[in-house]
Design a protein around this motif. Structure first.
Motif, PDB file in Angstrom:
ATOM      1  N   CYS A 150      -6.309  14.356  55.996  1.00  0.00           N
ATOM      2  CA  CYS A 150      -6.867  13.941  57.294  1.00  0.00           C
ATOM      3  C   CYS A 150      -5.835  14.114  58.403  1.00  0.00           C
ATOM      4  CB  CYS A 150      -7.332  12.492  57.231  1.00  0.00           C
ATOM      5  SG  CYS A 150      -8.794  12.203  56.212  1.00  0.00           S
ATOM      6  N   LEU A 151      -4.585  13.716  58.125  1.00  0.00           N
ATOM      7  CA  LEU A 151      -3.531  13.844  59.137  1.00  0.00           C
ATOM      8  C   LEU A 151      -3.257  15.307  59.457  1.00  0.00           C
ATOM      9  CD1 LEU A 151      -0.935  11.152  57.952  1.00  0.00           C
ATOM     10  CD2 LEU A 151      -2.626  10.950  59.780  1.00  0.00           C
ATOM     11  N   MET A 152      -3.264  16.159  58.436  1.00  0.00           N
ATOM     12  CA  MET A 152      -2.982  17.576  58.652  1.00  0.00           C
ATOM     13  C   MET A 152      -4.136  18.298  59.344  1.00  0.00           C
ATOM     14  SD  MET A 152      -0.815  18.765  55.277  1.00  0.00           S
ATOM     15  CE  MET A 152      -1.944  18.071  54.067  1.00  0.00           C
ATOM     16  N   ASN A 196      -1.653   9.163  68.995  1.00  0.00           N
ATOM     17  CA  ASN A 196      -0.663   9.442  70.047  1.00  0.00           C
ATOM     18  C   ASN A 196       0.578   8.581  69.928  1.00  0.00           C
ATOM     19  OD1 ASN A 196      -2.200  11.460  71.279  1.00  0.00           O
ATOM     20  ND2 ASN A 196      -3.368   9.963  72.468  1.00  0.00           N
ATOM     21  N   GLU A 197       0.460   7.438  69.262  1.00  0.00           N
ATOM     22  CA  GLU A 197       1.597   6.528  69.159  1.00  0.00           C
ATOM     23  C   GLU A 197       2.638   7.008  68.158  1.00  0.00           C
ATOM     24  OE1 GLU A 197      -1.043   2.518  70.069  1.00  0.00           O
ATOM     25  OE2 GLU A 197       0.430   2.533  68.431  1.00  0.00           O
ATOM     26  N   TYR A 198       2.199   7.704  67.111  1.00  0.00           N
ATOM     27  CA  TYR A 198       3.195   8.083  66.101  1.00  0.00           C
ATOM     28  C   TYR A 198       3.166   9.545  65.692  1.00  0.00           C
ATOM     29  CZ  TYR A 198      -0.539   7.778  62.571  1.00  0.00           C
ATOM     30  OH  TYR A 198      -1.687   7.939  61.838  1.00  0.00           O
ATOM     31  N   GLN A 199       2.279  10.352  66.285  1.00  0.00           N
ATOM     32  CA  GLN A 199       2.265  11.778  65.965  1.00  0.00           C
ATOM     33  C   GLN A 199       2.580  12.653  67.168  1.00  0.00           C
ATOM     34  OE1 GLN A 199       2.171  13.183  63.104  1.00  0.00           O
ATOM     35  NE2 GLN A 199       1.511  11.534  61.768  1.00  0.00           N
ATOM     36  N   LEU A 259       5.097  11.235  58.614  1.00  0.00           N
ATOM     37  CA  LEU A 259       4.573  10.297  57.622  1.00  0.00           C
ATOM     38  C   LEU A 259       5.505   9.101  57.564  1.00  0.00           C
ATOM     39  CD1 LEU A 259       2.232  10.112  55.571  1.00  0.00           C
ATOM     40  CD2 LEU A 259       3.798  10.964  53.842  1.00  0.00           C
ATOM     41  N   TYR A 260       5.026   7.947  57.962  1.00  0.00           N
ATOM     42  CA  TYR A 260       5.874   6.769  58.051  1.00  0.00           C
ATOM     43  C   TYR A 260       6.053   6.080  56.695  1.00  0.00           C
ATOM     44  CZ  TYR A 260       6.319   6.898  63.097  1.00  0.00           C
ATOM     45  OH  TYR A 260       6.653   7.263  64.375  1.00  0.00           O
ATOM     46  N   ARG A 261       7.243   5.519  56.498  1.00  0.00           N
ATOM     47  CA  ARG A 261       7.567   4.895  55.210  1.00  0.00           C
ATOM     48  C   ARG A 261       6.708   3.663  54.923  1.00  0.00           C
ATOM     49  NH1 ARG A 261      12.612   6.066  57.460  1.00  0.00           N
ATOM     50  NH2 ARG A 261      13.638   7.846  56.461  1.00  0.00           N
ATOM     51  N   LYS A 262       6.164   3.058  55.940  1.00  0.00           N
ATOM     52  CA  LYS A 262       5.347   1.862  55.727  1.00  0.00           C
ATOM     53  C   LYS A 262       4.060   2.166  54.965  1.00  0.00           C
ATOM     54  CE  LYS A 262       3.054   2.158  60.248  1.00  0.00           C
ATOM     55  NZ  LYS A 262       2.810   1.464  61.534  1.00  0.00           N
ATOM     56  N   ILE A 263       3.804   3.450  54.771  1.00  0.00           N
ATOM     57  CA  ILE A 263       2.617   3.805  53.989  1.00  0.00           C
ATOM     58  C   ILE A 263       2.730   3.310  52.553  1.00  0.00           C
ATOM     59  CG2 ILE A 263       3.424   6.062  53.155  1.00  0.00           C
ATOM     60  CD1 ILE A 263       0.607   7.134  53.658  1.00  0.00           C
ATOM     61  N   THR A 264       3.981   3.081  52.096  1.00  0.00           N
ATOM     62  CA  THR A 264       4.175   2.576  50.726  1.00  0.00           C
ATOM     63  C   THR A 264       3.611   1.174  50.554  1.00  0.00           C
ATOM     64  OG1 THR A 264       6.392   1.754  51.288  1.00  0.00           O
ATOM     65  CG2 THR A 264       6.228   3.985  50.356  1.00  0.00           C
ATOM     66  N   ASN A 265       3.370   0.479  51.670  1.00  0.00           N
ATOM     67  CA  ASN A 265       2.771  -0.861  51.605  1.00  0.00           C
ATOM     68  C   ASN A 265       1.261  -0.820  51.734  1.00  0.00           C
ATOM     69  OD1 ASN A 265       5.365  -2.031  51.473  1.00  0.00           O
ATOM     70  ND2 ASN A 265       5.561  -1.972  53.692  1.00  0.00           N
ATOM     71  N   SER A 266       0.722   0.377  51.859  1.00  0.00           N
ATOM     72  CA  SER A 266      -0.715   0.531  52.047  1.00  0.00           C
ATOM     73  C   SER A 266      -1.422   0.723  50.716  1.00  0.00           C
ATOM     74  CB  SER A 266      -0.992   1.721  52.965  1.00  0.00           C
ATOM     75  OG  SER A 266      -2.370   2.027  53.011  1.00  0.00           O
ATOM     76  N   PHE A 267      -2.714   0.428  50.688  1.00  0.00           N
ATOM     77  CA  PHE A 267      -3.506   0.583  49.463  1.00  0.00           C
ATOM     78  C   PHE A 267      -3.612   2.037  49.029  1.00  0.00           C
ATOM     79  CE2 PHE A 267      -6.518   1.225  52.854  1.00  0.00           C
ATOM     80  CZ  PHE A 267      -7.376   2.189  52.389  1.00  0.00           C
ATOM     81  N   VAL A 268      -3.457   2.983  49.976  1.00  0.00           N
ATOM     82  CA  VAL A 268      -3.575   4.397  49.614  1.00  0.00           C
ATOM     83  C   VAL A 268      -2.409   4.845  48.739  1.00  0.00           C
ATOM     84  CG1 VAL A 268      -4.876   4.957  51.696  1.00  0.00           C
ATOM     85  CG2 VAL A 268      -2.407   5.209  51.705  1.00  0.00           C
ATOM     86  N   TRP A 269      -1.299   4.134  48.801  1.00  0.00           N
ATOM     87  CA  TRP A 269      -0.109   4.523  48.032  1.00  0.00           C
ATOM     88  C   TRP A 269      -0.326   4.374  46.528  1.00  0.00           C
ATOM     89  CZ3 TRP A 269       3.943   7.297  49.270  1.00  0.00           C
ATOM     90  CH2 TRP A 269       5.079   7.281  48.453  1.00  0.00           C
TER      91      TRP A 269
END
Length: 304
Positions: free
Chosen positions: A30-32, A111-114, A8-18
């Motif tokens: 979804c990721l799991m 594939n790029e980050y998982q 889980l990347y820290r940039k998620i804090t900048n996303s609307f889902v946060w």
């Protein structure tokens, strides 16, 4: 669901889902659920083959998994969860291929980050977990220190579901404004919803009171040109309430017309009857002659 971990990347804090805990939970689900290296699933009696980063689901299935163990009054309905998944698709976070029986969801850039690291099994030595945890904690601390100033300046943003009372009242206000001005531009209904929430939770306005004031303000010639946002509705609420309470039917016409208005009242039945009883009627000729005879007799008695 596979056993192991996801990154889980820290940039998620900048996303609307946060900004929405339930939406963040759905994204993590979804990721799991996404397959790490491809797999076969049996869904609704049909075998489905998926590649890495993909999973099979449906509206009812995702709702069942999402609400597992959640109190009934806090559960999120399937149609709302699926609308959020569609939002993820609009934001290029995933893609959806649907059939009449199921949908295959593909997490973008999986594939790029998982897939760059091997999946951790439950049998992996605990020391590895410990080292990873310490490293991640230090990295998180450094990242948090760098963002402390920015975070302190920004208040937590809320995301309001379209079925919430706040969103619905905000939408109602915009529709009333649009009725007066069809060219009115669409506002940020999330911001308007937050102002409506403040009216209800902070100002202690009841939803029906807010509804009535929305309608009154947009049907008033003066205020309809002032109340063009939920923020203005909140600011001017008390002022409008005073004016709305004084809105009574005048007994006289405005000062520029000296003539007073005449109010017509219906005459009650008993008054009509009395009027009819005192109404004069023409005397018949024989009655006149009888009256004259009586008068003559009275006069003759007086002479005697």
């Amino acid at each position: 669901m596979e056993i192991g971990y996801i990154k889980l990347y820290r940039k998620i804090t900048n996303s609307f889902v946060w900004t929405n805990p339930n939406m963040l939970k759905l994204w993590m689900l979804c990721l799991m659920k996404a397959s790490h290296s491809g797999n076969k699933f049996l869904f609704n009696g049909k075998e489905v083959v998926v590649s890495s980063g993909e999973f099979v689901t449906g509206r009812d299935a995702i709702a069942k998994e999402f609400n597992e163990g959640v109190p009934r009054d806090q559960q999120i309905v399937g149609r709302t969860l699926w609308r959020w998944i569609k939002k993820f698709e609009e934001e290029q976070m995933l893609s959806i291929k649907s059939t009449t029986k199921y949908s295959v969801v593909t997490v973008k850039n999986w594939n790029e980050y998982q897939a760059s690291d091997q999946q951790v099994s439950i049998n992996r030595p605990s020391t590895v977990h410990q080292v990873s945890t310490i490293k991640n904690a230090n990295n998180a601390k450094n990242a948090n220190n760098a963002k402390n100033k920015d975070n302190s300046r920004q208040s937590a943003r809320r995301t309001y579901d379209e079925n919430s009372i706040y969103y619905q009242l905000a939408l109602s206000l915009f529709k009333e404004i649009q009725n007066n001005n069809p060219e009115a531009r669409s506002p940020n209904l999330q911001t308007w919803s937050d102002d409506i929430r403040k009216m209800i939770e902070i100002d202690n306005r009841k939803p029906e009171q807010v509804t009535n004031m929305i309608h009154w303000s947009q049907s008033n010639d003066f205020w309809s040109g002032i109340i063009l946002s939920a923020k203005k509705l909140r600011e001017k609420y008390d002022q409008m309430k005073i004016q709305a309470n004084k809105a009574v039917i005048p007994t006289k016409k405005p000062f520029y017309n000296n003539a007073t208005s005449t109010r017509k009242e219906t005459l009650p039945e008993w008054a009509k009857e009395e009027n009819q009883q005192v109404e004069e009627k023409p005397m018949k000729e024989e009655d006149k002659q009888e009256l004259m005879e009586r008068l003559k007799k009275i006069q003759s008695f007086r002479k005697d």
